[in-house]
Design an enzyme around this catalytic site. Structure first.
Site, PDB file in Angstrom:
ATOM      1  N   VAL A   4       0.814  -1.215   0.000  1.00 26.11           N
ATOM      2  CA  VAL A   4       0.000   0.000   0.000  1.00 26.11           C
ATOM      3  C   VAL A   4       0.846   1.263   0.000  1.00 26.11           C
ATOM      4  CG1 VAL A   4      -1.938  -1.185   1.100  1.00 26.11           C
ATOM      5  CG2 VAL A   4      -0.299   0.089   2.515  1.00 26.11           C
ATOM      6  N   SER A  82      -4.416   4.320  16.586  1.00 29.40           N
ATOM      7  CA  SER A  82      -3.571   3.803  17.649  1.00 29.40           C
ATOM      8  C   SER A  82      -3.939   4.436  18.973  1.00 29.40           C
ATOM      9  CB  SER A  82      -2.092   4.085  17.361  1.00 29.40           C
ATOM     10  OG  SER A  82      -1.284   3.566  18.418  1.00 29.40           O
ATOM     11  N   TYR A  94       5.932   6.903  13.576  1.00 28.46           N
ATOM     12  CA  TYR A  94       4.709   6.123  13.773  1.00 28.46           C
ATOM     13  C   TYR A  94       3.656   6.938  14.507  1.00 28.46           C
ATOM     14  CZ  TYR A  94       1.500   2.607  15.569  1.00 28.46           C
ATOM     15  OH  TYR A  94       0.373   1.903  15.888  1.00 28.46           O
ATOM     16  N   LEU A 126      -1.152  -2.028  22.208  1.00 30.18           N
ATOM     17  CA  LEU A 126      -0.169  -2.882  21.548  1.00 30.18           C
ATOM     18  C   LEU A 126      -0.768  -4.263  21.342  1.00 30.18           C
ATOM     19  CD1 LEU A 126       2.734  -3.018  20.534  1.00 30.18           C
ATOM     20  CD2 LEU A 126       3.385  -3.840  22.779  1.00 30.18           C
TER      21      LEU A 126
END
Length: 196
Positions: A4, A82, A94, A126
């Protein structure tokens, strides 16, 4: 299989879906890369690669499939956000990408809501998935230390596995969630109970 981070491969994947099914009703953007970066070591190339996979791909898939959803008057887009924040982790590229995913989710919800398309994100903590566990962290805490630290911040003190996210995803793509859009649903064992 589709990288992607490569717009040409995204276009090819979109074309394959349209050719086979005519349109996409449910889009789940779940691809991500999680390199361990800090300000001193991050390169522009790595920064851009993380944003390409974690953010730009969401935009490309949404742009490609939204017209069919609009025409049908129904669609569901769910992005992988997240629950891990800058207070818990120092992974610069990230964390920035996932903050952008949350903002993009809300922006897409604003744009697509009137056409019967909902856009939400699931924000896990996580997750014990193959893409993370056992990686060489190059001087950073070990692959066991990080999950232990995150789990200690949760009210449900066990490590999350992919199946823990399935119920939330099933709800967000269902008709029952037709009045839910622009939301970041934290599925993280209570880690974000005090904010975020």
């Amino acid at each position: 299989m589709c990288d992607v981070g490569d717009p040409a491969q995204v276009d090819a994947a979109v074309g394959a879906v349209i050719d086979k099914y005519g349109r996409c009703d449910i889009l789940v953007n779940n691809a991500a890369v999680f390199p361990f970066t800090d300000l001193h070591h991050v390169t522009v190339e790595l920064w851009r690669a993380v944003q390409a996979v974690n953010v730009e791909a969401i935009l490309l898939f949404a742009r490609a499939f939204a017209p069919g959803m609009r025409a049908a008057g129904w669609g569901r887009i769910v992005n992988a956000g997240s629950g891990i924040t800058a207070t818990q982790n120092r992974d610069l590229a990230y964390l920035t990408s996932k903050g952008t995913v949350h903002a993009l989710t809300r922006a897409l919800a604003n744009e697509l809501g009137e056409s019967g398309v909902t856009v939400n994100a699931i924000a896990p903590g996580l997750v014990a998935a193959e893409g993370f566990l056992g990686r060489d962290r190059a001087g950073r805490p070990s692959a066991e230390e990080v999950p232990a630290r995150i789990t200690a911040m949760q009210t449900i003190r066990c490590r999350s596995v992919p199946a823990d996210l399935a119920g939330a995803l099933a709800f967000l793509v269902s008709d029952d969630a037709g009045f839910v859009t622009g939301q970041i649903l934290h599925v993280d064992g209570g880690m974000t109970r005090t904010g975020a």
